[in-house]
Design a protein around this motif. Structure first.
Motif, PDB file in Angstrom:
ATOM      1  N   GLU A  28     -32.648 -10.776  46.145  1.00 51.75           N
ATOM      2  CA  GLU A  28     -33.601  -9.667  46.187  1.00 51.75           C
ATOM      3  C   GLU A  28     -33.387  -8.826  47.446  1.00 51.75           C
ATOM      4  OE1 GLU A  28     -37.493 -11.341  45.959  1.00 51.75           O
ATOM      5  OE2 GLU A  28     -37.251 -12.025  43.883  1.00 51.75           O
ATOM      6  N   ILE A  29     -33.483  -7.505  47.260  1.00 54.04           N
ATOM      7  CA  ILE A  29     -33.358  -6.591  48.396  1.00 54.04           C
ATOM      8  C   ILE A  29     -34.700  -6.538  49.117  1.00 54.04           C
ATOM      9  CG2 ILE A  29     -32.780  -4.238  49.117  1.00 54.04           C
ATOM     10  CD1 ILE A  29     -31.449  -3.884  46.330  1.00 54.04           C
ATOM     11  N   PRO A  30     -34.742  -6.833  50.423  1.00 54.81           N
ATOM     12  CA  PRO A  30     -36.004  -6.706  51.157  1.00 54.81           C
ATOM     13  C   PRO A  30     -36.542  -5.278  51.049  1.00 54.81           C
ATOM     14  CG  PRO A  30     -34.356  -7.846  52.481  1.00 54.81           C
ATOM     15  CD  PRO A  30     -33.642  -7.306  51.285  1.00 54.81           C
ATOM     16  N   LYS A  31     -37.854  -5.141  50.916  1.00 57.96           N
ATOM     17  CA  LYS A  31     -38.442  -3.807  50.684  1.00 57.96           C
ATOM     18  C   LYS A  31     -38.080  -2.814  51.781  1.00 57.96           C
ATOM     19  CE  LYS A  31     -42.177  -3.872  47.399  1.00 57.96           C
ATOM     20  NZ  LYS A  31     -43.523  -3.383  47.086  1.00 57.96           N
ATOM     21  N   ASP A  32     -37.998  -3.298  53.029  1.00 60.22           N
ATOM     22  CA  ASP A  32     -37.712  -2.367  54.119  1.00 60.22           C
ATOM     23  C   ASP A  32     -36.245  -1.926  54.140  1.00 60.22           C
ATOM     24  OD1 ASP A  32     -36.671  -4.809  54.876  1.00 60.22           O
ATOM     25  OD2 ASP A  32     -37.282  -4.637  56.969  1.00 60.22           O
ATOM     26  N   ASP A  76     -46.676   1.005  39.520  1.00 58.45           N
ATOM     27  CA  ASP A  76     -47.532   1.052  38.337  1.00 58.45           C
ATOM     28  C   ASP A  76     -46.896   1.853  37.196  1.00 58.45           C
ATOM     29  OD1 ASP A  76     -49.789   0.360  36.900  1.00 58.45           O
ATOM     30  OD2 ASP A  76     -50.907   2.146  37.516  1.00 58.45           O
ATOM     31  N   LYS A  77     -45.617   1.540  36.875  1.00 62.70           N
ATOM     32  CA  LYS A  77     -44.907   2.186  35.773  1.00 62.70           C
ATOM     33  C   LYS A  77     -44.391   1.114  34.815  1.00 62.70           C
ATOM     34  CE  LYS A  77     -45.307   6.181  37.839  1.00 62.70           C
ATOM     35  NZ  LYS A  77     -46.261   7.194  37.333  1.00 62.70           N
ATOM     36  N   VAL A  78     -44.117   1.521  33.560  1.00 65.02           N
ATOM     37  CA  VAL A  78     -43.581   0.566  32.594  1.00 65.02           C
ATOM     38  C   VAL A  78     -42.047   0.552  32.622  1.00 65.02           C
ATOM     39  CG1 VAL A  78     -45.570   0.712  31.050  1.00 65.02           C
ATOM     40  CG2 VAL A  78     -43.617   2.258  30.691  1.00 65.02           C
ATOM     41  N   TRP A  79     -41.442   1.418  33.463  1.00 60.09           N
ATOM     42  CA  TRP A  79     -39.987   1.475  33.578  1.00 60.09           C
ATOM     43  C   TRP A  79     -39.560   1.110  35.003  1.00 60.09           C
ATOM     44  CZ3 TRP A  79     -40.157   5.060  37.320  1.00 60.09           C
ATOM     45  CH2 TRP A  79     -41.074   6.122  37.217  1.00 60.09           C
ATOM     46  N   SER A  80     -38.272   0.786  35.168  1.00 55.76           N
ATOM     47  CA  SER A  80     -37.759   0.413  36.489  1.00 55.76           C
ATOM     48  C   SER A  80     -37.238   1.615  37.260  1.00 55.76           C
ATOM     49  CB  SER A  80     -36.663  -0.641  36.357  1.00 55.76           C
ATOM     50  OG  SER A  80     -35.649  -0.206  35.478  1.00 55.76           O
ATOM     51  N   ASP A  87     -42.700  -2.112  41.585  1.00 57.80           N
ATOM     52  CA  ASP A  87     -43.720  -3.087  41.163  1.00 57.80           C
ATOM     53  C   ASP A  87     -43.217  -4.523  41.297  1.00 57.80           C
ATOM     54  OD1 ASP A  87     -45.713  -1.313  40.532  1.00 57.80           O
ATOM     55  OD2 ASP A  87     -45.260  -1.212  38.401  1.00 57.80           O
ATOM     56  N   PHE A  88     -41.937  -4.710  40.958  1.00 58.87           N
ATOM     57  CA  PHE A  88     -41.341  -6.037  41.004  1.00 58.87           C
ATOM     58  C   PHE A  88     -40.176  -6.041  41.990  1.00 58.87           C
ATOM     59  CE2 PHE A  88     -43.302  -5.739  36.817  1.00 58.87           C
ATOM     60  CZ  PHE A  88     -43.995  -6.943  36.740  1.00 58.87           C
TER      61      PHE A  88
END
Length: 400
Positions: A142-146, A182-186, A204-205
């Motif tokens: 996983e890529i860290p958010k920062d 808050d979207k249904v797409w990536s 979101d994920f």
């Protein structure tokens, strides 16, 4: 009655249908006055569409405009179907996908998916449900958010450079990158015209390292941004084919758009080059250990054999054969999704229905078309691919 006159009627009809559905019009960069029309009843729009379809049938297109005529006819048929859908008519999943996207997803036996799961069972360490083991395995990638923005921009820069080597992009082409929730797409590309896009990434994920190149190529280069830019450059600006200034989301154009965006990842990044770039550039930027990258891609290769589960679940769910809970359980088992991710995907299916076929089936149709014409030559592959983006074909047009 000319093709240009019929094309103008098509654009105005499509925009009018868009007034009955919030996101039917994905992009539009034609005359603004055409968008500012009074809302018309669906019954009237259906009659206008049927008249347009009948007039298209009377046209004897010249050789130069045969593919234009065929594409516009098929697109018009999808508009007519969508109007009937808005009127409340009920259709099966296969009827919908054929009418809207000019293709039907193949029937796949679950035993094929079970075989892929057995392969993953051997590859993934640990015990317990496969989706949980996949989650644990993927977490280390996983890529860290920062570091998301740094990694994404590096991936986009590389995909852009690779695309520019083979495709003559407009000099002013550009994009803005945003992060949303808050979207249904990536990811999503909102094409604004004049070769400019707004590219949004959903956070979101957690986002794994492989998704950087996937999203950079799919949404940007040589994906949606390039597709729309080339259509605008060659068809709208150079040829004056105004019908290409409007992009109805639920139409055959989307099978090509999503299919080419997915296949374009492999065109821009052949597997060995992709792995090398991620090892040498993206993994360090994300602060990730690249020692397990070969195992990671072995897992991803097997996982790709499960891509059609979306179509299977969507068809059964929308045709009323299974309920929401069963759909969720199937996605958790075969897509290896978490409970939350499976629910997000069901939300996408509920919102976009048969649209799911465009990603995997679209990719396979585009790949077959390009590979058949390019015969394994990398430079020829880029040439055929870019011509397909600049002069679009529907699924049936690619198959004959």
């Amino acid at each position: 009655m000319t093709m240009n006159e019929l094309a103008e009627r098509y654009v105005k009809l499509t925009l009018a249908v868009g007034q009955h559905h919030d996101y039917y019009i994905d992009a539009y960069y034609g005359p603004e006055a055409w968008r500012e029309q009074d809302k018309q009843p669906l019954g009237e729009l259906l009659q206008l569409g049927e008249n347009l379809h009948a007039d298209l049938a009377k046209i004897d297109a010249t050789n130069h405009e045969k593919s234009r005529h065929e594409f516009l006819t098929i697109q018009t048929e999808s508009v007519l179907f969508f109007i009937k859908h808005l009127q409340g008519e009920q259709f099966s999943f296969d009827e919908e996908s054929k009418a809207l996207y000019d293709a039907i997803s193949p029937t796949i036996d679950e035993s094929e998916f079970d075989q892929a799961l057995a392969e993953l069972d051997d590859l993934l360490p640990g015990d317990g449900p496969l989706n949980q083991r996949m989650a644990v395995f993927s977490k280390q990638f996983e890529i860290p958010k920062d570091k998301l923005d740094t990694v994404f921009r590096a991936a986009i820069k590389e995909s852009r450079q690779r695309t520019r080597q083979f495709i003559d992009l407009p000099t002013q082409e550009n994009f803005t990158l945003e992060y949303v929730t808050d979207k249904v797409w990536s990811g999503y590309n909102w094409y604004k015209g004049n070769s400019f896009s707004l590219i949004q990434m959903n956070t979101d994920f957690p986002i794994t390292i492989d998704r950087a190149i996937d999203l950079a190529s799919h949404e940007g280069y040589p994906g949606h941004h390039v597709f729309n830019s080339l259509m605008e450059k060659h068809l709208v600006n150079a040829n004056g084919w105004i019908e290409y200034s409007v992009y109805p989301l639920f139409s055959p154009m989307s099978l090509l758009a999503e299919g080419s965006a997915n296949y374009g990842i492999d065109v821009a990044f052949p597997e060995h080059e992709r792995i090398a770039f991620e090892k040498e550039v993206l993994f360090p930027l994300a602060g990730l250990d690249s020692s397990k990258v070969d195992l990671y891609y072995a897992v991803q290769a097997v996982r790709s054999k499960l891509s059609y589960i979306d179509n299977v679940v969507a068809k059964r769910y929308l045709d009323g054969q299974i309920d929401k809970q069963t759909a969720q359980q199937m996605l958790m088992k075969y897509a290896l999704s978490s409970e939350q991710k499976a629910l997000q995907r069901i939300g996408f299916i509920e919102q976009n229905r048969a649209y799911v076929i465009n990603y995997n089936l679209g990719q396979d149709i585009v790949r077959d078309y390009v590979e058949q014409l390019s015969k394994g030559n990398a430079e020829k592959r880029w040439q055929v691919f870019s011509e397909l983006l600049a002069y679009p074909k529907t699924a049936s047009m690619m198959r004959h």
